[in-house]
Design a protein around this motif. Structure first.
Motif, PDB file in Angstrom:
ATOM      1  N   THR A 143      73.221 -79.916 -33.008  1.00 50.40           N
ATOM      2  CA  THR A 143      74.433 -79.286 -32.727  1.00 50.40           C
ATOM      3  C   THR A 143      74.517 -79.019 -31.318  1.00 50.40           C
TER       4      THR A 143
ATOM      5  N   GLY B  30      77.734 -68.084 -38.762  1.00 54.41           N
ATOM      6  CA  GLY B  30      76.734 -69.258 -38.724  1.00 54.41           C
ATOM      7  C   GLY B  30      75.944 -69.420 -37.544  1.00 54.41           C
TER       8      GLY B  30
ATOM      9  N   GLU C  52      75.082 -64.715 -42.006  1.00 57.07           N
ATOM     10  CA  GLU C  52      74.177 -65.697 -42.465  1.00 57.07           C
ATOM     11  C   GLU C  52      73.768 -65.701 -43.872  1.00 57.07           C
TER      12      GLU C  52
ATOM     13  N   ASN D  17      80.193 -71.829 -33.955  1.00 52.76           N
ATOM     14  CA  ASN D  17      79.877 -73.052 -33.652  1.00 52.76           C
ATOM     15  C   ASN D  17      79.449 -73.998 -34.957  1.00 52.76           C
TER      16      ASN D  17
END
Ligand code: SAH
Length: 336
Positions: free
Chosen positions: A45, A79, A110, A150
């Motif tokens: 990512t 996240g 999370e 993100n």
């Protein structure tokens, strides 16, 4: 294995599982088990590409903090993966007057225990301020909130509907006749009519994303949110659910629970729901956003202070180039 067992059971009972049920089950096992994110994981990512990404997000948070004159605020990351972006945000804002003093809580949404442990380790210097929540419903009301996400929304389940013979039908997963393998099929007529389309066109909707936006909108008096993800402004009628394993595309119906399953994010939908909740929304691409928020200057500074020029240039290309993440990834900025 567990996912396959559950899906088999559900198909025995109902004849099929809907795409959103399927995604939800397959992702849960994946994030619970795998060391998924990063160079050695299944996918990389943007925060894992280079620290500049999280630092620019940090600069964005700082500008919202200053614009709003916050005397006290919290940050929510949805996240957070390995916690890399949050660490970069917190480092980039270290010298912003009042930012850390007025930062009450760092809230991490999370639902994977494994990743939660990693976040605790990455962010150990900030542990007194961290609050974990496993679902958006647990978010308590606050006065001022800065939100960043993100590659979070792409992990939320979608439903798929397909147009054929003048009707919309919901897609789901069924068992291939006489086999133990699965296949996609139209499983029932849709209760919703999405209008005229070409035969075979697919529409995707994400009730789970809509729920997150609705809960978020009610969670603070003032909210600034930054949502970054791969996705589209207009859907082109083709399915976007995909699985990735070891940096390669993988059949989502095979080896369930071992690959990352995502769908492209519907930025038009996110904007619509946010505007309905009274937010102002600005859309751009990742390339535009990073440029506008000063990534090139940041890159020069890093080179001046000893970073290898070629490494910084290749990270910039990866994050900003049209052929890489620059255009496919979109950015939504929203303020209430
Ligand atoms: N933002 C990170 C990680 C992206 S992966 C990065 O850019 O590297 C997606 C993250 O969202 C993981 O941390 C995953 O565990 C979390 N996640 C996915 N679905 C979730 C859900 N329904 N509720 C809470 N967290 C979720």
């Amino acid at each position: 294995m567990r996912t396959k067992f559950i899906i088999d059971q559900l198909i025995d009972i109902h004849g099929y599982v809907s795409i959103d049920q399927f995604m939800k089950l397959a992702i849960r096992e994946y994030y619970a088990n795998e060391n998924s994110i990063g160079g050695r994981g299944d996918f990389i990512t943007a925060p894992e590409v280079n620290q500049m990404f999280g630092e620019i997000v940090g600069a964005w948070c700082a500008s919202k903090y200053l614009e709003r004159d916050h005397t006290s605020f919290s940050i929510l990351e949805m996240g957070p993966g390995r916690g890399t972006m949050m660490l970069d945000i917190l480092r980039a804002t270290k010298n912003v007057p009042g930012f850390h003093e007025n930062l009450q809580s760092i809230i991490l949404l999370e639902n994977s225990l494994k990743l939660g442990e990693m976040q605790a380790n990455t962010l150990k210097d900030f542990k007194e301020k961290i609050i974990w929540i496993a679902s958006i419903e647990e978010l308590e009301f606050r006065k001022n909130l800065i939100v960043v996400a993100n590659e979070f929304f792409d992990a939320l389940p979608i439903k798929q509907f397909q147009y054929s013979n003048n009707k919309w039908n919901e897609l789901g997963v069924i068992r291939k006749t006489g086999e133990t393998n699965f296949e996609f099929a139209q499983v029932r007529q849709s209760a919703l009519d999405f209008g005229q389309a070409n035969d075979g066109d697919i529409i995707e909707v994400s009730p789970a994303s809509e729920l997150v936006i609705a809960e978020l909108a009610e969670s603070a008096e003032k909210i600034d949110a930054l949502i970054i993800d791969y996705g589209y402004f207009e859907h082109d009628g083709r399915p976007t659910m995909q699985a990735v394993k070891n940096h390669k595309h993988h059949n989502p119906l095979e080896e369930l629970g071992t690959a990352d399953i995502t769908a492209h994010v519907d930025f038009k939908g996110l904007s619509y729901w946010l505007r309905e909740e009274g937010f102002e929304v600005k859309l751009s691409t990742q390339g535009e956003f990073l440029k506008e928020n000063g990534i090139e200057l940041r890159a020069e500074r890093l080179i001046q202070s000893g970073a290898k020029k070629e490494d910084i240039q290749s990270a910039l290309d990866r994050l900003m180039d049209h052929s890489q993440m620059g255009t496919l990834f979109k950015v939504l900025e929203a303020s209430s």
